[in-house]
Design a protein around this motif. Structure first.
Motif, PDB file in Angstrom:
ATOM      1  N   ARG A  84      -2.079  -0.223   3.245  1.00  0.00           N
ATOM      2  CA  ARG A  84      -2.068  -0.941   4.518  1.00  0.00           C
ATOM      3  C   ARG A  84      -0.870  -1.875   4.549  1.00  0.00           C
ATOM      4  N   ALA A 142      -4.975 -11.983   1.037  1.00  0.00           N
ATOM      5  CA  ALA A 142      -4.806 -10.727   0.308  1.00  0.00           C
ATOM      6  C   ALA A 142      -4.526 -10.966  -1.171  1.00  0.00           C
ATOM      7  N   GLU A 180      -7.582   1.022  -2.853  1.00  0.00           N
ATOM      8  CA  GLU A 180      -6.300   0.478  -2.399  1.00  0.00           C
ATOM      9  C   GLU A 180      -5.240   0.657  -3.484  1.00  0.00           C
ATOM     10  N   VAL A 209      -0.378  -2.723  -0.996  1.00  0.00           N
ATOM     11  CA  VAL A 209      -0.387  -3.456   0.258  1.00  0.00           C
ATOM     12  C   VAL A 209       1.010  -4.020   0.472  1.00  0.00           C
TER      13      VAL A 209
END
Length: 343
Positions: free
Chosen positions: A304, A314, A323, A326
């Motif tokens: 993302r 974050a 994940e 990022v």
């Protein structure tokens, strides 16, 4: 401008600060994309040394908007990636060419302000111009890939050898691709099914949920084991997964003070070589060339993209399940699936 700064251990926040002015030998860049690294979370938790207050962010790309005296005027307007590690060039390790072991090493985003901001200043000799047309988000992968290249250089996989990669994060998935490019068979170990699927889509020979499961697939172990998770369990497992006469390389970062039980007699009797790989000495340009040529795929690793305002949360939070990477886009939020470069 806005910057996300680590004020002290456990205190990270976005604040307004003056736009930095490049001094002699420095460039100012408008940051386009910056990656959140596991090291950033270690810094936030006080598990890795740094010098707060400091703007974090050591994996980033940006457009050069100003330069100090003594810098190449041709850098103005160019999109660059930052090689963040600054060696003194005078200590014994530097004079031996081992600049990653410099006794006075300084890192952008660790010891001096980095790329989690709208603008960043760093030495011009640490700026590498990205190939024309390369998405700046992809350029933000140059630093982690450069670290993986150093690990692969040390491990030196050969065509036909078996390589076990422990960890399905960005370091593991980049290392997997480099081992494949060297002609090795690869088996990636991670508990997360989505990351095992991603590893297979990137060309892994096999994937397993645990080290024991890896030995069920390859009963004799592997010639080379790359530890990329940075957790005690996988560090302890790495030499055990190496075949007789094999080798293991530690790439993952564990918190300072962590100890792991390893049996020296086992290493001795099986003559397993245990190595470690730190940072990216002279590998950043190679990493950039591999990404620019499409030989290492990074778009699938972007989980993302977030704006600068979401960055403190974050960093505070553990990575979400599945994940991988990022990215922070200080200029605005862009969907991770879009091929458009941030503006």
């Amino acid at each position: 401008m806005f910057a996300t700064r680590l004020m002290r251990t456990g205190d990270i926040r976005m604040i307004e600060v003056p736009v930095p002015v490049p001094g002699p030998g420095e460039v100012l860049v408008r940051v386009l994309a910056a990656g959140i690294c596991g090291t950033d979370r270690h810094l936030f938790l006080g598990e890795f040394p740094c010098t707060p207050p400091v703007t974090l962010g050591h994996e980033f790309t940006g457009t050069v908007t100003a330069r100090g005296d003594g810098t190449d005027p041709g850098l103005l307007g160019r999109t660059v990636t930052c090689d963040p590690n600054i060696a003194c060039g005078r200590c014994p390790p530097c004079l031996e060419g081992r600049v990653n072991l410099c006794t006075a090493l300084q890192a952008v985003g660790v010891h001096r302000d980095g790329g989690f901001a709208e603008f960043a200043v760093f030495p011009a000799h640490r700026a590498l111009v990205l190939p024309d047309g390369l998405d700046p988000r992809h350029g933000a992968f140059c630093e982690p890939l450069a670290c993986c290249l150093h690990g692969i250089d040390i491990g030196s996989p050969k065509p036909g050898e078996r390589v076990i990669i422990l960890g399905g994060g960005v370091i593991g998935l980049l290392t997997l691709q480099l081992a494949r490019a060297a002609g090795a068979e690869t088996l990636l170990v991670t508990r997360q099914a989505s990351k095992r699927d991603l590893a297979l889509s990137l060309g892994a020979t096999a994937a397993a949920a645990t080290p024991q499961a890896a030995l069920e697939i390859w009963p004799g172990g592997a010639e080379l084991v790359m530890e990329c998770a940075g957790v005690p369990e996988t560090v302890a497992a790495a030499p055990r997964l190496a075949r007789r006469g094999g080798r293991a390389v530690l790439l993952g970062v564990l918190p300072a003070g962590t100890t792991v039980a390893i049996e020296p007699l086992d290493l001795l009797l099986r003559e397993v070589a245990l190595h470690s790989a730190f940072l990216n000495p002279f590998t950043q340009a190679r990493a950039m060339a591999l990404i620019g040529a499409g030989r290492v795929k990074v778009d699938a690793l972007i989980s993302r993209c977030i704006p600068l305002a979401e960055l403190p949360d974050a960093v505070r939070a553990p990575a979400r399940p599945g994940e991988v990477k990022v990215l922070v886009l200080p200029g605005g939020h862009h969907d991770a699936g879009s091929a458009a470069a941030p503006g």
